[in-house]
Design an enzyme around this catalytic site. Structure first.
Site, PDB file in Angstrom:
ATOM      1  CB  SER A 199      -0.856   0.043   1.264  1.00 11.60           C
ATOM      2  OG  SER A 199      -1.741  -1.023   1.310  1.00 11.60           O
ATOM      3  CG  HIS A 258      -2.011  -0.514  -4.252  1.00 11.97           C
ATOM      4  ND1 HIS A 258      -2.348   0.790  -3.969  1.00 11.97           N
ATOM      5  CD2 HIS A 258      -2.385  -1.224  -3.162  1.00 11.97           C
ATOM      6  CE1 HIS A 258      -2.882   0.865  -2.780  1.00 11.97           C
ATOM      7  NE2 HIS A 258      -2.927  -0.348  -2.260  1.00 11.97           N
ATOM      8  CD  GLU A 276      -2.360   3.786  -6.438  1.00 12.59           C
ATOM      9  OE1 GLU A 276      -1.865   4.914  -6.525  1.00 12.59           O
ATOM     10  OE2 GLU A 276      -2.480   3.200  -5.357  1.00 12.59           O
ATOM     11  CG  ASN A 292      -3.342   3.639   0.520  1.00  8.65           C
ATOM     12  OD1 ASN A 292      -4.506   3.701   0.897  1.00  8.65           O
ATOM     13  ND2 ASN A 292      -2.783   2.515   0.107  1.00  8.65           N
TER      14      ASN A 292
HETATM   15  C1  CAA Z   1      -5.587   0.406   1.868  1.00  7.57           C
HETATM   16  C2  CAA Z   1      -5.206   0.299   0.454  1.00  7.57           C
HETATM   17  O1  CAA Z   1      -4.018   0.051   0.168  1.00  7.57           O
HETATM   18  C3  CAA Z   1      -6.101   0.568  -0.688  1.00  7.57           C
HETATM   19  C4  CAA Z   1      -7.543   0.300  -0.487  1.00  7.57           C
HETATM   20  O2  CAA Z   1      -8.034  -0.772  -0.766  1.00  7.57           O
HETATM   21  S1  CAA Z   1      -8.433   1.532   0.168  1.00  7.57           S
HETATM   22  C5  CAA Z   1     -10.051   0.876   0.337  1.00  7.57           C
HETATM   23  C6  CAA Z   1     -10.812   0.970  -0.949  1.00  7.57           C
HETATM   24  N1  CAA Z   1     -12.142   0.457  -0.746  1.00  7.57           N
HETATM   25  C7  CAA Z   1     -13.177   1.245  -0.408  1.00  7.57           C
HETATM   26  O3  CAA Z   1     -13.043   2.472  -0.310  1.00  7.57           O
HETATM   27  C8  CAA Z   1     -14.460   0.519  -0.181  1.00  7.57           C
HETATM   28  C9  CAA Z   1     -15.565   1.441   0.251  1.00  7.57           C
HETATM   29  N2  CAA Z   1     -16.806   0.675   0.429  1.00  7.57           N
HETATM   30  C10 CAA Z   1     -17.582   0.305  -0.619  1.00  7.57           C
HETATM   31  O4  CAA Z   1     -17.322   0.630  -1.770  1.00  7.57           O
HETATM   32  C11 CAA Z   1     -18.808  -0.506  -0.283  1.00  7.57           C
HETATM   33  O5  CAA Z   1     -19.135  -0.307   1.064  1.00  7.57           O
HETATM   34  C12 CAA Z   1     -18.609  -2.041  -0.568  1.00  7.57           C
HETATM   35  C13 CAA Z   1     -18.446  -2.267  -2.063  1.00  7.57           C
HETATM   36  C14 CAA Z   1     -17.419  -2.631   0.178  1.00  7.57           C
HETATM   37  C15 CAA Z   1     -19.833  -2.814  -0.069  1.00  7.57           C
HETATM   38  O6  CAA Z   1     -20.962  -2.240  -0.642  1.00  7.57           O
HETATM   39  P1  CAA Z   1     -22.430  -2.439  -0.039  1.00  7.57           P
HETATM   40  O7  CAA Z   1     -23.362  -1.860  -1.005  1.00  7.57           O
HETATM   41  O8  CAA Z   1     -22.456  -1.991   1.359  1.00  7.57           O
HETATM   42  O9  CAA Z   1     -22.534  -3.993   0.112  1.00  7.57           O
HETATM   43  P2  CAA Z   1     -23.180  -5.068  -0.819  1.00  7.57           P
HETATM   44  O10 CAA Z   1     -24.505  -4.632  -1.361  1.00  7.57           O
HETATM   45  O11 CAA Z   1     -23.134  -6.302   0.027  1.00  7.57           O
HETATM   46  O12 CAA Z   1     -22.111  -5.207  -1.992  1.00  7.57           O
HETATM   47  C16 CAA Z   1     -22.100  -4.407  -3.177  1.00  7.57           C
HETATM   48  C17 CAA Z   1     -21.715  -5.300  -4.330  1.00  7.57           C
HETATM   49  O13 CAA Z   1     -20.403  -5.836  -4.107  1.00  7.57           O
HETATM   50  C18 CAA Z   1     -20.439  -7.263  -4.078  1.00  7.57           C
HETATM   51  N3  CAA Z   1     -19.458  -7.700  -3.096  1.00  7.57           N
HETATM   52  C19 CAA Z   1     -19.196  -7.141  -1.886  1.00  7.57           C
HETATM   53  N4  CAA Z   1     -18.140  -7.760  -1.327  1.00  7.57           N
HETATM   54  C20 CAA Z   1     -17.742  -8.726  -2.199  1.00  7.57           C
HETATM   55  C21 CAA Z   1     -16.699  -9.679  -2.203  1.00  7.57           C
HETATM   56  N5  CAA Z   1     -15.822  -9.750  -1.204  1.00  7.57           N
HETATM   57  N6  CAA Z   1     -16.589 -10.516  -3.273  1.00  7.57           N
HETATM   58  C22 CAA Z   1     -17.444 -10.438  -4.301  1.00  7.57           C
HETATM   59  N7  CAA Z   1     -18.426  -9.522  -4.373  1.00  7.57           N
HETATM   60  C23 CAA Z   1     -18.576  -8.693  -3.319  1.00  7.57           C
HETATM   61  C24 CAA Z   1     -21.854  -7.603  -3.733  1.00  7.57           C
HETATM   62  O14 CAA Z   1     -22.202  -8.875  -4.213  1.00  7.57           O
HETATM   63  C25 CAA Z   1     -22.618  -6.507  -4.436  1.00  7.57           C
HETATM   64  O15 CAA Z   1     -22.737  -6.822  -5.822  1.00  7.57           O
HETATM   65  P3  CAA Z   1     -23.971  -6.273  -6.719  1.00  7.57           P
HETATM   66  O16 CAA Z   1     -23.806  -4.773  -6.782  1.00  7.57           O
HETATM   67  O17 CAA Z   1     -23.748  -6.937  -8.015  1.00  7.57           O
HETATM   68  O18 CAA Z   1     -25.217  -6.690  -6.037  1.00  7.57           O
HETATM   69  N1  NDP Z   2      -6.300  -4.177   3.638  1.00  5.90           N
HETATM   70  C1  NDP Z   2      -6.408  -3.413   2.575  1.00  5.90           C
HETATM   71  O1  NDP Z   2      -7.428  -2.719   2.403  1.00  5.90           O
HETATM   72  C2  NDP Z   2      -5.313  -3.351   1.570  1.00  5.90           C
HETATM   73  C3  NDP Z   2      -4.073  -3.900   1.828  1.00  5.90           C
HETATM   74  N2  NDP Z   2      -3.094  -3.845   0.866  1.00  5.90           N
HETATM   75  C4  NDP Z   2      -1.778  -4.421   1.112  1.00  5.90           C
HETATM   76  O2  NDP Z   2      -1.868  -5.831   0.905  1.00  5.90           O
HETATM   77  C5  NDP Z   2      -0.952  -6.493   1.787  1.00  5.90           C
HETATM   78  C6  NDP Z   2      -1.728  -7.497   2.628  1.00  5.90           C
HETATM   79  O3  NDP Z   2      -2.719  -6.795   3.375  1.00  5.90           O
HETATM   80  P1  NDP Z   2      -3.984  -7.548   3.982  1.00  5.90           P
HETATM   81  O4  NDP Z   2      -4.361  -8.682   3.107  1.00  5.90           O
HETATM   82  O5  NDP Z   2      -4.967  -6.529   4.338  1.00  5.90           O
HETATM   83  O6  NDP Z   2      -3.332  -8.130   5.340  1.00  5.90           O
HETATM   84  P2  NDP Z   2      -3.804  -9.346   6.232  1.00  5.90           P
HETATM   85  O7  NDP Z   2      -3.272  -9.092   7.600  1.00  5.90           O
HETATM   86  O8  NDP Z   2      -5.256  -9.614   6.037  1.00  5.90           O
HETATM   87  O9  NDP Z   2      -3.039 -10.587   5.567  1.00  5.90           O
HETATM   88  C7  NDP Z   2      -1.668 -10.713   5.501  1.00  5.90           C
HETATM   89  C8  NDP Z   2      -1.363 -12.190   5.386  1.00  5.90           C
HETATM   90  O10 NDP Z   2       0.028 -12.356   5.120  1.00  5.90           O
HETATM   91  C9  NDP Z   2       0.472 -13.422   5.930  1.00  5.90           C
HETATM   92  N3  NDP Z   2       1.904 -13.389   6.081  1.00  5.90           N
HETATM   93  C10 NDP Z   2       2.654 -12.702   6.988  1.00  5.90           C
HETATM   94  N4  NDP Z   2       3.957 -12.986   6.800  1.00  5.90           N
HETATM   95  C11 NDP Z   2       4.025 -13.842   5.741  1.00  5.90           C
HETATM   96  C12 NDP Z   2       5.089 -14.522   5.101  1.00  5.90           C
HETATM   97  N5  NDP Z   2       6.350 -14.351   5.489  1.00  5.90           N
HETATM   98  N6  NDP Z   2       4.798 -15.351   4.063  1.00  5.90           N
HETATM   99  C13 NDP Z   2       3.524 -15.542   3.659  1.00  5.90           C
HETATM  100  N7  NDP Z   2       2.470 -14.934   4.258  1.00  5.90           N
HETATM  101  C14 NDP Z   2       2.729 -14.107   5.286  1.00  5.90           C
HETATM  102  C15 NDP Z   2      -0.279 -13.225   7.229  1.00  5.90           C
HETATM  103  O11 NDP Z   2      -0.225 -14.383   8.027  1.00  5.90           O
HETATM  104  P3  NDP Z   2      -0.416 -14.220   9.640  1.00  5.90           P
HETATM  105  O12 NDP Z   2      -1.799 -13.686   9.835  1.00  5.90           O
HETATM  106  O13 NDP Z   2      -0.242 -15.615  10.130  1.00  5.90           O
HETATM  107  O14 NDP Z   2       0.641 -13.252  10.078  1.00  5.90           O
HETATM  108  C16 NDP Z   2      -1.679 -12.951   6.681  1.00  5.90           C
HETATM  109  O15 NDP Z   2      -2.378 -14.154   6.399  1.00  5.90           O
HETATM  110  C17 NDP Z   2      -0.241  -5.401   2.585  1.00  5.90           C
HETATM  111  O16 NDP Z   2       0.947  -5.065   1.942  1.00  5.90           O
HETATM  112  C18 NDP Z   2      -1.248  -4.250   2.519  1.00  5.90           C
HETATM  113  O17 NDP Z   2      -0.657  -2.996   2.683  1.00  5.90           O
HETATM  114  C19 NDP Z   2      -3.324  -3.290  -0.374  1.00  5.90           C
HETATM  115  C20 NDP Z   2      -4.558  -2.770  -0.690  1.00  5.90           C
HETATM  116  C21 NDP Z   2      -5.634  -2.726   0.286  1.00  5.90           C
END
Ligand code: CAA
Ligand code: NDP
Length: 291
Positions: free
Chosen positions: A119, A140, A152, A190
């Protein structure tokens, strides 16, 4: 280069979503994790999420069966050696990622493209510790991977054009859209999203609002699908804190200082949905705010 087989490292929230999407798009997927339990849970969750897509008529039962048939798991990292593309999606800790690449690289065939779903961490730095910096990229995905449209793409300084072009084509084949970001801390999404989440935690910390009012204000006032605290729990508070630390250290600007309350929640092991508690408590029927 044609990609057919994909290795996914880490079977957490992101790893299972990435495996799901690639298997559905026709790729052979080999998923690995240090924990056998994480692998079992991931396969069960993929099955459940594919079933949801079947029930909403997004895919057919035959698509689901074919996708499940393309997913294999292993606890031996070396087994990923013959994959055409490897996507590392383990915990957001640089030392963990370096250790994974160090162990994996001696087993890889020369043509394998190596990527990280990090991330925030420098792609150039991760690449520099492998034997193939020119075939290394940031790849990403957004959470939840089966739903979110964006991927990304981040090139490190040495990444070559062929690797970039290959991943652009892979993004197209899995039906998603790419945005290209330069390799600076936390890239595009992010860099913008995480300071907003961190500011929401400061707003809570300073008593400007409580969990419910902050999330409600942002959902109803700005049409965000989730409030920032709900979204932080969804992402994982450990991941949010790790990203803020990369921004703070990498850009050396106090405006990225992680909120002490975010640190406190992580210290408590309240990591959000994945651990059952964060800004909400998920252990009952409906989530209850913890502040
Ligand atoms: C941290 C990082 O590095 C980067 C990041 O990822 S940042 C995070 C980015 N993500 C976001 O910002 C998510 C924000 N949230 C959302 O967009 C919405 O709340 C959400 C899509 C997660 C859920 O939406 P919702 O309307 O509350 O739920 P819900 O109606 O159950 O789901 C919407 C759709 O997604 C589908 N869905 C939800 N989760 C799913 C999953 N895990 N797998 C497959 N389909 C899924 C549902 O089936 C539904 O499909 P339809 O539109 O075809 O019916
Ligand atoms: N969460 C998010 O919304 C997003 C996350 N990311 C990125 O994706 C990556 C994973 O995040 P996320 O899936 O949320 O994290 P989680 O904590 O859900 O999962 C990470 C997994 O990696 C496993 N793990 C740790 N060390 C090792 C290793 N040495 N070899 C193999 N597996 C290992 C962990 O095992 P254990 O639990 O046993 O430690 C766990 O099952 C991170 O780099 C995060 O920044 C990117 C986009 C969105």
């Amino acid at each position: 280069m044609a990609i057919q087989s994909v290795g996914v490292i880490g079977a957490g929230q992101m790893g299972n979503g990435i495996a799901h999407v690639f298997a559905l798009a026709g790729y052979d997927v080999l998923m690995t994790d240090i924990s056998a339990e994480a692998l079992e849970k991931a396969v069960a969750l993929i099955d459940k999420n594919l079933e949801r897509q079947v029930s909403r008529q997004k895919i057919t039962p035959a698509d689901k069966a074919a996708a499940m048939g393309r997913i294999a798991t292993t606890q031996t990292l070396a087994d990923l050696g013959q994959c055409d593309l490897v996507i590392e999606a383990a915990t957001e800790r640089e030392a963990v990622k370096h250790a994974i690449f160090a162990e994996l690289v001696p087993h890889l065939k020369p043509s394998t493209i190596l990527t990280s779903n990090t991330s925030s961490i420098s792609i150039t730095r991760l690449a520099s510790r492998t034997d193939r910096p020119e075939k290394f990229m940031g790849f990403h995905f957004m959470n939840p991977v089966p739903v979110m449209q964006l991927v990304e793409l981040i090139r490190g300084i040495p990444t070559d054009e062929e690797t970039y072009a290959t991943l652009l084509e892979v993004v197209r084949k899995i039906g998603k859209t790419a945005a290209t970001a330069e390799d600076f801390p936390a890239f595009i999404v992010n860099r913008i999203l995480m300071p907003m989440i961190n500011e929401a935690v400061y707003t809570l910390y300073e008593g400007v609002g409580n969990v419910e009012s902050i999330d409600s204000a942002m959902k109803l006032g700005t049409n965000h699908p989730m409030g920032p605290l709900e979204l932080a729990d969804f992402i994982g508070l450990d991941t949010c804190l790790a990203i803020m630390n990369v921004l703070h250290e990498g850009l050396a600007d106090t405006k990225y200082r992680p909120c002490p309350l975010l640190t406190k929640y992580v210290e408590a092991g309240w990591l959000g949905r994945k651990s059952g508690r964060g800004f909400y408590d998920y252990r009952g029927e409906t989530p209850i705010p913890t502040r």
